[in-house]
Design a protein around this motif. Structure first.
Motif, PDB file in Angstrom:
ATOM      1  N   PHE A 296      -1.722 -27.123  72.826  1.00 58.02           N
ATOM      2  CA  PHE A 296      -1.768 -28.279  73.717  1.00 58.02           C
ATOM      3  C   PHE A 296      -3.122 -28.986  73.707  1.00 58.02           C
ATOM      4  O   PHE A 296      -3.193 -30.217  73.764  1.00 58.02           O
ATOM      5  CB  PHE A 296      -1.419 -27.825  75.142  1.00 58.02           C
ATOM      6  CG  PHE A 296      -1.204 -28.951  76.114  1.00 58.02           C
ATOM      7  CD1 PHE A 296      -0.070 -29.731  76.048  1.00 58.02           C
ATOM      8  CD2 PHE A 296      -2.129 -29.213  77.113  1.00 58.02           C
ATOM      9  CE1 PHE A 296       0.146 -30.765  76.949  1.00 58.02           C
ATOM     10  CE2 PHE A 296      -1.930 -30.232  78.017  1.00 58.02           C
ATOM     11  CZ  PHE A 296      -0.792 -31.018  77.937  1.00 58.02           C
ATOM     12  N   VAL A 297      -4.201 -28.239  73.618  1.00 55.02           N
ATOM     13  CA  VAL A 297      -5.535 -28.834  73.663  1.00 55.02           C
ATOM     14  C   VAL A 297      -5.939 -29.410  72.308  1.00 55.02           C
ATOM     15  O   VAL A 297      -6.706 -30.361  72.233  1.00 55.02           O
ATOM     16  CB  VAL A 297      -6.575 -27.792  74.148  1.00 55.02           C
ATOM     17  CG1 VAL A 297      -7.965 -28.399  74.213  1.00 55.02           C
ATOM     18  CG2 VAL A 297      -6.180 -27.245  75.515  1.00 55.02           C
ATOM     19  N   THR A 298      -5.408 -28.862  71.236  1.00 56.73           N
ATOM     20  CA  THR A 298      -5.830 -29.284  69.890  1.00 56.73           C
ATOM     21  C   THR A 298      -5.008 -30.428  69.325  1.00 56.73           C
ATOM     22  O   THR A 298      -5.413 -31.038  68.324  1.00 56.73           O
ATOM     23  CB  THR A 298      -5.738 -28.099  68.907  1.00 56.73           C
ATOM     24  OG1 THR A 298      -4.361 -27.718  68.751  1.00 56.73           O
ATOM     25  CG2 THR A 298      -6.539 -26.903  69.410  1.00 56.73           C
TER      26      THR A 298
ATOM     27  N   TYR B 233       1.190 -36.567  74.835  1.00 56.18           N
ATOM     28  CA  TYR B 233       0.999 -36.022  76.173  1.00 56.18           C
ATOM     29  C   TYR B 233       1.973 -36.624  77.184  1.00 56.18           C
ATOM     30  O   TYR B 233       1.864 -36.368  78.380  1.00 56.18           O
ATOM     31  CB  TYR B 233      -0.453 -36.224  76.612  1.00 56.18           C
ATOM     32  CG  TYR B 233      -1.386 -35.269  75.915  1.00 56.18           C
ATOM     33  CD1 TYR B 233      -1.583 -33.986  76.404  1.00 56.18           C
ATOM     34  CD2 TYR B 233      -2.022 -35.622  74.735  1.00 56.18           C
ATOM     35  CE1 TYR B 233      -2.412 -33.092  75.762  1.00 56.18           C
ATOM     36  CE2 TYR B 233      -2.859 -34.726  74.077  1.00 56.18           C
ATOM     37  CZ  TYR B 233      -3.052 -33.465  74.595  1.00 56.18           C
ATOM     38  OH  TYR B 233      -3.866 -32.571  73.943  1.00 56.18           O
ATOM     39  N   SER B 234       2.928 -37.419  76.699  1.00 52.72           N
ATOM     40  CA  SER B 234       3.991 -37.938  77.556  1.00 52.72           C
ATOM     41  C   SER B 234       5.261 -37.107  77.448  1.00 52.72           C
ATOM     42  O   SER B 234       6.082 -37.095  78.369  1.00 52.72           O
ATOM     43  CB  SER B 234       4.319 -39.397  77.178  1.00 52.72           C
ATOM     44  OG  SER B 234       3.208 -40.240  77.381  1.00 52.72           O
TER      45      SER B 234
ATOM     46  N   VAL C  96       6.496 -37.572  86.846  1.00 51.79           N
ATOM     47  CA  VAL C  96       6.241 -39.009  86.935  1.00 51.79           C
ATOM     48  C   VAL C  96       4.752 -39.338  86.794  1.00 51.79           C
ATOM     49  O   VAL C  96       4.359 -40.197  85.992  1.00 51.79           O
ATOM     50  CB  VAL C  96       6.782 -39.577  88.261  1.00 51.79           C
ATOM     51  CG1 VAL C  96       6.464 -41.065  88.375  1.00 51.79           C
ATOM     52  CG2 VAL C  96       8.285 -39.350  88.361  1.00 51.79           C
ATOM     53  N   GLY C  97       3.904 -38.660  87.580  1.00 53.46           N
ATOM     54  CA  GLY C  97       2.474 -38.965  87.555  1.00 53.46           C
ATOM     55  C   GLY C  97       1.845 -38.757  86.191  1.00 53.46           C
ATOM     56  O   GLY C  97       1.119 -39.625  85.679  1.00 53.46           O
ATOM     57  N   MET C  98       2.121 -37.616  85.580  1.00 51.59           N
ATOM     58  CA  MET C  98       1.535 -37.316  84.275  1.00 51.59           C
ATOM     59  C   MET C  98       2.107 -38.217  83.182  1.00 51.59           C
ATOM     60  O   MET C  98       1.403 -38.576  82.232  1.00 51.59           O
ATOM     61  CB  MET C  98       1.776 -35.851  83.924  1.00 51.59           C
ATOM     62  CG  MET C  98       0.991 -34.879  84.789  1.00 51.59           C
ATOM     63  SD  MET C  98      -0.790 -34.960  84.500  1.00 51.59           S
ATOM     64  CE  MET C  98      -0.890 -34.192  82.888  1.00 51.59           C
ATOM     65  N   LEU C  99       3.379 -38.601  83.297  1.00 43.38           N
ATOM     66  CA  LEU C  99       3.985 -39.494  82.301  1.00 43.38           C
ATOM     67  C   LEU C  99       3.331 -40.874  82.360  1.00 43.38           C
ATOM     68  O   LEU C  99       2.907 -41.415  81.325  1.00 43.38           O
ATOM     69  CB  LEU C  99       5.492 -39.612  82.554  1.00 43.38           C
ATOM     70  CG  LEU C  99       6.242 -40.632  81.698  1.00 43.38           C
ATOM     71  CD1 LEU C  99       6.096 -40.306  80.213  1.00 43.38           C
ATOM     72  CD2 LEU C  99       7.713 -40.698  82.101  1.00 43.38           C
TER      73      LEU C  99
ATOM     74  N   GLY D 103      -3.349 -43.658  77.012  1.00 40.10           N
ATOM     75  CA  GLY D 103      -3.239 -44.075  75.622  1.00 40.10           C
ATOM     76  C   GLY D 103      -3.616 -45.531  75.428  1.00 40.10           C
ATOM     77  O   GLY D 103      -4.311 -45.882  74.460  1.00 40.10           O
ATOM     78  N   ARG D 104      -3.193 -46.388  76.343  1.00 37.89           N
ATOM     79  CA  ARG D 104      -3.520 -47.809  76.243  1.00 37.89           C
ATOM     80  C   ARG D 104      -5.002 -48.058  76.495  1.00 37.89           C
ATOM     81  O   ARG D 104      -5.624 -48.914  75.842  1.00 37.89           O
ATOM     82  CB  ARG D 104      -2.656 -48.613  77.221  1.00 37.89           C
ATOM     83  CG  ARG D 104      -1.210 -48.750  76.748  1.00 37.89           C
ATOM     84  CD  ARG D 104      -0.272 -49.217  77.852  1.00 37.89           C
ATOM     85  NE  ARG D 104       1.063 -49.546  77.351  1.00 37.89           N
ATOM     86  CZ  ARG D 104       1.960 -48.653  76.964  1.00 37.89           C
ATOM     87  NH1 ARG D 104       1.681 -47.353  77.024  1.00 37.89           N
ATOM     88  NH2 ARG D 104       3.143 -49.039  76.516  1.00 37.89           N
TER      89      ARG D 104
END
Length: 412
Positions: free
Chosen positions: A29-31, A49-50, A351-354, A361-362
């Protein structure tokens, strides 16, 4: 009367399960961000990460309607980890430059659809097979954090593989091993066997009724919003650490989990002195300070500022999320507590993390991409935004949240 104890060796066996559960996740996950940039897929890191949050939104419905009712927990756990492990092992095989991003992300998404339900299944299996949950479960759960740390140290500090496909291979093999191991665990019947699927349960309508309570509404909204800037940390802090010239980024990121263990141990002392509201505010303040340190330390790649920012993860996570889970347990009536905790996970990890991953990303594309010559100055501008966002959310919470637990809203 003597205190009941769980069967001999059950706690060590469940601890091994929890260690492997989070070793699988921590191994890749971190790499993944640094790997994708190396393969020319850097503009799709936000989507990487979505997929976890999307899977987190979907998995409770699958778990609630199928796994909880028809199959023994250890069998579902085993099958999901074996399938998910194979998918993860094969994911790098589809990569052939930037044009591979779509199919690579699809493989990761399929893996996370298998993985996300197992987070609840491991808890269910552990609670079912121990007799003293309050004393024994924390000991079991801490091995999950240790598993994440060991995975990060192994793939980054030992193997120096942050930008290679090796972490995915290790995660895949570990997933299959955990799947096989799960089948050896004690038989754990489906907890809701024979219970009819209720639309009210699936949609968490009883938990949603709790939003009539002003403070609970403020807490849920704040929890969702604070996960938006949090997503920037999960998705791009390892990339930032790499750009700042710190060796073995995934290893450096484990300092956050190390601090998480420490603050988990001392948390009861702080809780007794600060109470719910101040604990939650301290957790939010840690977010502001973390991003502020990242921003201030970015131009010169100041190591101590970056490492302290990472180490603040223990306060960020324990003081806000763990305290939040305790608050929800106290605010919700007993029959609705499970739904209420599910609602909290849905709005934060879902929802929050998505939303946060997409925004992160943007922002990265707008502020950092294409600034290779002055990339650290670009990172400074990037980190100021989640810092300001976390500060605004903290002030909103401080003004509108009331510390006392209101009378529970009983389900209709």
């Amino acid at each position: 009367m003597s205190e009941k104890k769980s069967p001999v060796f059950i706690v060590p066996r469940l601890s091994v399960m929890m260690f492997l559960q989070f070793f699988v996740w921590g191994a890749w996950f971190v790499t993944v961000g640094n790997y994708m940039f190396k393969q020319g897929m850097g503009d799709s890191v936000g989507w990487a990460y979505s997929i976890g949050p999307i899977a987190a939104i979907i998995s409770p419905f699958v778990l609630g309607m199928v796994a909880d009712r028809f199959f023994a927990t250890e069998r579902v756990l085993g099958a999901l980890h074996i399938v998910g492990g194979v998918l993860m092992f094969c994911a790098p095989m589809v990569v052939d430059g930037a044009e591979s991003a779509g199919i690579f992300l699809t493989m990761l998404f399929l893996h996370m659809l298998c993985y996300m339900p197992t987070l609840g299944l491991t808890n269910t299996l552990a609670f079912h097979n121990i007799t003293n949950q309050e004393k024994e479960f924390p000991l079991i759960r801490v091995f999950g954090t240790i598993g994440w740390i060991v995975a990060g140290v192994f793939v980054s500090k030992v193997l120096h593989s942050d930008q290679t496909a090796l972490p995915f291979r290790i995660a895949g093999i570990s997933g299959v091993v955990l799947g096989v191991y799960s089948l050896t665990l004690p038989n754990t019947p489906p907890p809701a066997k024979g219970k009819k699927v209720s639309l009210r349960d699936v949609l968490c309508l009883d938990a949603i009724a709790l939003l009539k309570k002003p403070s609970f509404l403020v807490f849920i909204v704040s929890s969702m919003l604070i996960c938006v800037p949090l997503a920037a940390y999960y998705a791009y802090a390892p990339v930032f650490v790499n750009d700042a010239g710190l060796a073995d980024p995934a290893f450096k990121m484990t300092f956050g989990q190390m601090s998480e263990i420490f603050f988990m141990l001392v948390m009861p002392l702080f809780f007794a002195r600060l109470g719910v509201k101040k604990m939650l505010l301290v957790g939010m303040l840690a977010w502001v300070v973390r991003y502020g340190l990242f921003a201030l330390g970015a131009p010169a790649g100041t190591m101590w500022m970056i490492l302290v920012g990472i180490a603040l993860h223990g306060i960020c996570y324990d003081f806000f999320f763990v305290t939040g889970q305790i608050y929800v347990d106290k605010a919700a009536p007993k029959p609705v507590r499970g739904q209420a905790q599910g609602l909290l996970i849905l709005v934060t990890q879902g929802v929050g993390m998505l939303v946060g991953a997409q925004i992160a990303g943007r922002l990265h594309a707008a502020f950092v991409m294409g600034h290779e010559t002055d990339v650290l100055l670009a990172w400074q501008n990037y980190w100021y935004i989640p810092c300001a966002a976390a500060a605004v959310i903290m002030v909103f919470f401080a003004i509108f949240f009331k510390a006392s637990v209101e009378k529970p809203v009983e389900p209709a």
